[in-house]
Design an enzyme around this catalytic site. Structure first.
Site, PDB file in Angstrom:
ATOM      1  N   LYS B  75      -5.224   1.984   7.460  1.00  0.00           N
ATOM      2  CA  LYS B  75      -3.869   2.428   7.197  1.00  0.00           C
ATOM      3  C   LYS B  75      -4.046   4.166   7.025  1.00  0.00           C
ATOM      4  O   LYS B  75      -5.149   4.629   6.665  1.00  0.00           O
ATOM      5  CB  LYS B  75      -3.245   2.369   5.927  1.00  0.00           C
ATOM      6  CG  LYS B  75      -1.728   2.547   5.779  1.00  0.00           C
ATOM      7  CD  LYS B  75      -1.287   2.060   4.344  1.00  0.00           C
ATOM      8  CE  LYS B  75      -0.082   2.241   3.992  1.00  0.00           C
ATOM      9  NZ  LYS B  75       0.743   1.835   2.672  1.00  0.00           N
ATOM     10  N   SER B 150       5.113  -0.577   3.191  1.00  0.00           N
ATOM     11  CA  SER B 150       4.681   0.419   4.019  1.00  0.00           C
ATOM     12  C   SER B 150       3.616   0.125   5.089  1.00  0.00           C
ATOM     13  O   SER B 150       3.555   1.118   6.084  1.00  0.00           O
ATOM     14  CB  SER B 150       4.558   1.645   3.209  1.00  0.00           C
ATOM     15  OG  SER B 150       3.409   1.559   2.495  1.00  0.00           O
ATOM     16  N   SER B 174       3.637  -2.833  -0.840  1.00  0.00           N
ATOM     17  CA  SER B 174       3.199  -2.097   0.417  1.00  0.00           C
ATOM     18  C   SER B 174       2.273  -3.023   1.386  1.00  0.00           C
ATOM     19  O   SER B 174       2.019  -2.833   2.550  1.00  0.00           O
ATOM     20  CB  SER B 174       3.047  -0.827   0.494  1.00  0.00           C
ATOM     21  OG  SER B 174       4.286   0.111   0.473  1.00  0.00           O
TER      22      SER B 174
END
Lengths: 495, 488
Positions: B75, B150, B174
Site C-alpha cells: 500500500k 482504503s 481499511s
C-alpha cells in the site's frame, strides 16, 4: 531601583517561565546529536524533520533528568504522566505540533529557596519561591531571516532544524517574586541546581537557559492581579533584573498617569535598555492539546524514583547551609564559593585534605579570585590544584614559609604545575629563617648602625620599629620569621 | 496463481526461478492495470533485481525463507526507500522517502519481491478508493464497482491475481472491508503487534498494518513475517510471535469446545439480506465444524462509528499538519507570504475528504469543544472495549458480517459521506478496542459479488482467528473462485 516615591504604593507580582535545555547526547525523541554550533541542518534525521511515517521514541535520560530536577525542586513526581501534542503552525516546528506535556506534567507543586545577599551589608535574607510545574518537551528549530537582521524587512527566511527535538524542561514558578533582584536570583538558583545535577550547562548566551517573565503591578494590599505583561528576550540574569525594574517603573508611571495597561508581550532591548511592545494578546491561543498517541503514558515506579532520589548530589541550598553552619563561613563567601559548581568542587577537594576551610576560602576569595577575574579565567583553567593550595597553606602553618612568601610564589603556582611546593621553596631558597641567633646577629648589626633611630624608639617613637623590621625583611628577602623577628626586635630595642 | 508454499516448493525444486515468477506477476499487472488501476507505481526493475538475488541464493545452495521470491504489493502509505510514497495524495506526489518502513524492511530481508505500490483513498481516508488523488481502483469482480477502501489497490491486486499477497493498513476497516468486497482474506492484527514505523499516520491510535492474501495460510505466513517488537515504535508490543501457519489444521480440535459469539447488533437494519444469509450459513458451517454458537450483545457497538469519526479525524488533523510545503512534498506557486504558502499548498494538495476530516478534527479538539467531543468519544471507546471484554468472557471469538453490503457502484456514495461512513460500521469498533479481526470470503450475491465474514479475536489471539478461518476455508470453496478478468 524603581522610583522610591511610588514603590511603597505599588507592588509587582512576577512569575518566571524557564526553558532549560538538557545536555543529553541525543535528542528527546530521536538518536541524533544535540551538539551546539554544528553547521545548519547537519544534526537532523527524518524524525527531527517530522517526515511522514516516522515515530518518536523517548530518550530515557530525559525522563531521568526531569525527575531529578523535579526532586531537586521539591516537587511531587507524577506516578502517571503523559505527553501531549501542542498544535500551532510555524516553519521551525517540523510537525506543526510540539510534543509537550499538558495536564499531567512529570512534576508539580514544588519550591525553591532563594538567598539574597545585600551588596552593602553582605547580610542574607531567604525567600521561598513556589514551583507550579515542570514538564518535558521538544525544542523547535530556528529561523534565520535573510536580507535583514530582523523579521521585518527580511526578504525570506531559512530554517535550521539542528535544534528541533533538543530536550527541554519547562519550569514554571508561582507568582511569588516581587523584584527584579529576586527574579535574577531565582534564575541563578535554578541554574545552580541544574548545573549541580549535571543535566544542563545552563548557558544563557547559547540559549540553553531561557527565561520569560510574567509581570503585573497592583497597589499594595490589593488581592487581584493587575494586567499581565510578558517580557522576553533577556539573555543574562542582569538583563532579567533590569527588564523587570524597567517594567515596574514604566507600569507604575502609566498607572499613576491614569493610562491603561494592555495584556501584551514585550521584548527587552539590551541596546537601549528598555522594553518594547512586540504583540498585543488577543485572547488566549488555542493549541488544541490532546494526548500524544505515539507515546505510551509515563509511569515512574517507586523503586525507580527512590533510585534517582538516592543519586541526587548535595544541592546549592543545603551546601550553603553547611558552609555557613559547619564551616563558619560568611554568607557572602558561601555564595561565591557555591555559585560556580567548579569553584565548589575545588573548595571541597581542598578542604578534603584537612586544610582549614576559612583559610582556603580566604585564599580562594582573595588572590585567586582576583587573578581569575582579571584574567577572565575559570577555576578549572589554573595550574594550581586544590592539593597544592592545601600544601601551600600547610607550609605557612608549619612556619616553613611566611604568608608573604606564599603570596609571592602564588602567581607561579597559578600558571605552572608543581609536584611539591615544599621542594619549590626549598630550591628557590625561600624557606623561612627561624634561626633565633641568625636573626639576633642581624638585629645587633642594625642597632649598631642606627643609634639615632634607637634613640628615637627609646624616646617613645615606637613606630620606628617598622624601619628595623623592613630592613631585616629586605636583607632576608622576606624570609625572616615575622613573629620571631618582631619579638626579638622589641626586646633588643627596649634594651 | 499458486500459494506461498507452492511458490516456495517450485523455487527450491528449481522448477521455476524467482525471476520467472516475478516476470509473470509483472506481466499480469501490466495486462490488468488498464482495467483495475490497483497500482500507483510499478517497481519492475527493483523487483527483478530482488528476484535475481533470491535466485543467486538458491543457486548457491543457500536456504531461503517462505517469502523469498514471492511477489508482494505494498500500500502506498508505507514508506519505501528510494521509491515514491504518495499516500494517494497530490501533496506528496514528489515525495521519495529516504527510509523504509519496518514492515517493508522486514519483507526485503525475507527476500519478498515488491512489485509495486498500491492505490488507496488519500491518506487512507475512505471506504472505496475513490478518494485517491490518482484515480479510482476498480473491483476485479465488476469494474463498475469499487474495491472498497482504503486499501482498495492491495485488495484488487490480490483478488485480480496480479500478485499473491499484499500489505494494507486498517484504521477503521481499511483492510477488512476491501478484502470483503474483493473476495480475499484480509486481517487487521492486534494494535501494537506490527510496527507502525514508516506507515504514514492517519489516526495513530487506530492504525495497524496487515496482510491481504487469497488464503488464510498465506495471510498467516505474511503476518508472521511482519509482526514483532520494534524499538522504533513506542506502541509496539514486546511479545513472542507464534508460528501461525504451522498451527493451522483442516479442522479445529481445541482442548475445550470453541465458543463463537454472534454480535447481535451487527444483524440489524441496514444489513443487506443476501449478506445476512451468507454469514448465517457460514456460522452454520462453523457449528458443523464443532463450534458452540451463541448470540452476544455488545450494546455500545453502534456508538463506535460516531466515536471513531471524532477520534480518527482529531488525530488526523494533527498528523496531517506537517504537510506545509516547508520540508518536502509540493509547494504551491505564487504565495506572497507564509500563510498563503500554507493555505495554497494545502488547498491544492489535499482532496475533499481529507479536508473534511482535518476540519472535523480541528473542530473537535478546539477549546470549548474538547470535552463534548474528543473526551466523550474516548469515554465511548472505553465502553466499547468493556463490551468486548464482557463478550470475551463468554466466547473465544466473535463473528459478524464484515460489511453491510457487497461492492457498490463507483460514484454511488461519493456525494453522501455519511452513507459512505456506514460501510465501516461493523469494522470500526474493533479498531477502537485494539482487537485482531479478519475478513474471510463466505459467499456471493446475486450479481456474483463476494461477501465477507468478520471474525474478531481476543487481544493477541491471531492464532485462534487463523485456525478458525482456515478450518472454515478448508470446508468451503469460496476462496477458490476467481474473477474472470482477462476475458471480460
Amino acid at each position: 531601583m524603581p522610583a522610591t516615591a511610588t514603590s511603597t504604593t505599588y507592588e509587582a507580582v512576577i512569575g518566571l517561565e524557564t526553558h532549560c535545555q538538557l545536555n543529553t547526547k541525543t535528542k528527546i525523541f530521536s538518536p541524533v546529536s544535540t551538539e551546539f554550533g554544528a553547521p545548519p541542518n547537519t544534526n537532523i534525521s527524518p524524525i527531527c524533520l517530522g517526515y511522514p511515517g516516522v515515530l518518536p521514541v523517548l530518550n530515557e535520560k530525559v525522563l531521568e533528568s526531569a525527575v531529578k530536577t523535579g526532586l531537586a525542586l521539591n516537587c511531587q513526581i507524577a506516578p502517571y504522566s503523559k505527553f501531549d501534542r501542542k498544535q500551532y503552525f510555524y516553519p521551525d516546528l517540523p510537525k506543526n505540533y510540539q510534543i509537550s506535556q499538558y495536564d499531567l506534567p512529570i512534576a508539580e507543586q514544588g519550591w525553591l529557596d532563594i538567598e539574597l545577599v545585600d551588596p552593602v551589608t553582605k547580610e542574607a535574607t531567604r525567600k521561598k519561591i513556589g514551583i507550579t510545574r515542570l514538564h518535558m518537551e521538544e525544542d523547535a528549530g530556528k529561523l534565520v531571516h535573510a536580507g535583514s537582521d530582523r523579521l521585518s524587512g527580511s526578504t525570506h527566511s531559512l530554517v535550521d532544524f539542528n535544534r528541533a527535538g533538543v530536550p527541554l524542561l519547562e519550569i514554571v514558578s508561582e507568582p511569588d517574586i516581587r523584584t527584579g533582584a529576586e527574579a535574577a536570583e531565582y534564575g541563578q538558583e535554578l541554574r545552580r541546581i541544574v548545573r549541580y545535577l549535571g543535566i544542563s550547562d545552563g548557558n544563557m548566551q547559547e540559549g540553553s537557559l531561557r527565561c520569560d517573565v510574567n509581570i503585573s503591578i497592583r497597589p499594595v494590599g490589593q488581592k487581584e492581579f493587575g494586567t499581565k505583561i510578558e517580557i522576553k528576550n533577556m539573555n543574562s540574569f542582569s538583563a532579567i533584573q533590569k527588564a523587570i525594574d524597567y517594567e515596574i517603573e514604566r507600569q507604575t508611571k502609566a498607572l499613576e498617569a491614569g493610562e491603561p495597561l494592555y495584556q501584551e508581550t514585550r521584548l527587552w532591548e539590551e541596546g537601549s535598555q528598555r522594553t518594547i511592545s512586540m504583540r498585543k494578546k488577543e485572547g488566549s491561543s488555542d493549541y488544541r492539546y490532546f494526548p500524544e498517541p505515539d507515546l505510551p503514558p509515563i509511569e515512574v515506579s517507586k523503586e525507580q524514583l527512590e533510585q534517582w532520589r538516592s543519586e541526587l548530589p548535595e544541592l546549592p541550598a543545603a551546601k550553603r547551609d553547611r558552609y555557613e553552619t559547619d564551616l563558619g563561613l560568611s554568607p557572602y563567601d558561601v555564595r561565591v564559593l557555591t555559585d560556580d559548581h567548579q569553584m565548589t568542587a575545588y573548595f571541597e577537594s581542598a578542604i578534603a585534605t584537612g586544610a582549614d576551610a576559612k583559610q582556603i576560602a580566604n585564599w580562594l576569595m582573595g588572590d585567586i579570585l582576583g587573578y581569575l577575574n582579571s584574567e577572565k579565567l575559570n577555576i578549572s583553567d589554573i595550574a594550581l590544584t586544590p592539593a597544592t593550595l592545601a600544601e601551600l597553606l600547610q607550609l605557612i602553618d608549619a612556619g616553613t614559609i611566611s604568608g608573604k612568601i606564599a603570596k609571592d610564589i602564588l602567581p607561579e603556582l597559578l600558571t605552572t604545575p608543581v609536584d611539591s611546593v615544599a621542594k619549590l621553596v626549598e630550591s628557590k631558597g625561600m624557606t623561612q629563617i627561624s634561626d633565633m641567633s641568625a636573626i639576633e646577629v642581624m638585629i645587633d648589626e642594625l642597632i649598631a648602625a642606627n643609634p639615632d633611630k634607637v634613640e628615637q624608639f627609646r624616646a617613645g617613637k615606637t613606630k620606628i620599629q617598622g624601619f628595623f623590621m623592613g630592613q631585616i625583611m629586605k636583607q632576608t628577602s622576606g624570609r625572616a620569621d615575622p613573629k620571631l623577628t618582631n619579638q626579638l626586635l622589641v626586646n633588643k630595642l627596649k634594651g | 496463481m499458486p500459494s506461498i508454499r507452492e511458490l516456495h516448493k517450485q523455487l527450491v525444486r528449481k522448477e521455476r526461478s524467482a525471476v520467472e515468477i516475478t516476470t509473470e506477476a509483472l506481466a499480469r499487472i501490466e495486462a490488468l492495470e488498464p482495467k483495475l488501476h490497483s497500482f500507483l507505481h510499478i517497481t519492475a526493475e527493483a523487483a527483478i533485481a530482488q528476484a535475481e538475488q533470491v535466485d543467486a541464493k538458491i543457486a548457491a545452495g543457500e536456504q531461503i525463507g517462505l517469502l523469498a521470491g514471492v511477489p508482494i504489493a505494498i500500500k502506498d502509505n508505507l514508506c519505501t526507500t528510494g521509491i515514491p510514497t504518495t499516500c494517494g495524495s497530490r501533496i506528496l506526489e514528489n515525495f521519495v522517502p529516504p527510509y523504509d518502513s519496518t514492515v517493508t524492511r522486514k519483507l526485503k530481508e525475507a527476500g519478498a519481491v515488491m512489485v509495486g505500490k498500491t492505490n488507496l483513498d488519500e491518506f487512507a481516508m475512505g471506504s472505496s478508493t475513490e478518494n485517491s488523488g490518482y484515480g479510482r481502483t476498480c473491483n476485479p469482480w465488476d469494474l463498475e464497482r469499487v474495491p472498497g477502501g482504503s486499501s482498495g489497490g492491495s485488495a484488487a491486486a490480490v483478488a485480480g491475481r496480479q500478485c499473491p499477497i499484499a500489505l494494507g493498513s486498517d484504521t477503521g476497516g481499511s483492510i477488512r472491508q476491501p478484502a470483503s468486497l474483493c473476495g480475499v482474506v484480509g486481517m487487521k492484527p492486534t494494535y501494537g503487534l506490527v510496527s507502525r514505523f514508516g506507515l504514514v499516520a492517519y489516526a495513530s491510535s487506530l492504525d495497524q498494518i496487515g496482510p491481504f492474501a487469497r488464503s488464510v495460510e498465506d495471510a498467516a505466513i505474511l503476518l508472521e513475517a511482519i509482526a514483532g517488537h520494534d524499538p522504533n515504535d513506542s506502541t509496539s508490543l514486546k511479545v513472542e510471535i507464534p508460528n501461525y501457519a504451522n498451527l493451522l489444521r483442516p479442522n479445529f480440535r481445541p482442548k475445550s469446545r470453541l465458543r463463537i459469539g454472534i454480535i447481535k447488533e451487527t444483524f440489524g437494519s441496514g444489513l443487506e439480506t443476501v449478506v445476512e444469509e451468507a454469514v448465517k450459513k457460514a456460522i452454520e458451517v462453523l457449528q458443523e465444524l464443532g463450534a458452540e454458537i451463541q448470540v452476544i450483545s455488545c450494546p455500545r457497538f453502534d456508538y463506535g462509528l460516531p466515536a471513531y469519526y471524532i477520534i480518527a479525524p482529531s488525530e488526523a488533523s494533527a498528523n496531517l499538519a506537517r504537510y506545509d510545503a516547508v520540508k518536502y512534498g509540493i509547494r504551491a506557486e505564487a504565495a506572497d507570504n507564509l500563510l498563503d504558502m500554507y493555505k495554497n499548498t494545502r488547498a491544492q494538495g489535499f482532496g475533499t475528504e481529507v479536508k473534511r476530516r482535518i476540519m472535523l478534527g480541528t473542530y473537535a479538539l478546539s477549546a470549548g469543544y474538547y470535552d463534548a467531543y474528543y473526551l466523550k468519544a474516548q469515554k465511548v471507546r472505553t465502553l466499547i472495549k468493556q463490551d468486548f471484554d464482557a463478550a470475551f468472557e463468554k466466547v473465544d471469538i466473535l463473528v459478524s458480517p464484515t460489511s453491510p453490503s457487497t461492492a457498490f457502484k463507483a460514484g454511488d456514495k461519493t456525494d453522501d459521506p455519511l452513507t459512505m461512513y456506514l460501510s465501516d460500521l461493523m469494522t470500526i469498533p474493533v479498531n477502537l478496542a485494539g482487537l485482531p479481526a479478519l475478513s474471510i470470503p463466505c459467499g456471493f450475491d446475486e450479481n456474483g459479488l463476494p461477501i465477507g465474514m468478520q471474525l474478531i479475536g481476543k487481544v493477541l489471539r491471531e492464532d485462534i482467528l487463523f485456525q478458525v478461518a482456515h478450518a472454515y476455508e478448508q470446508s468451503t470453496e469460496w476462496h477458490l473462485q476467481a474473477p474472470n478478468l482477462l476475458t471480460s
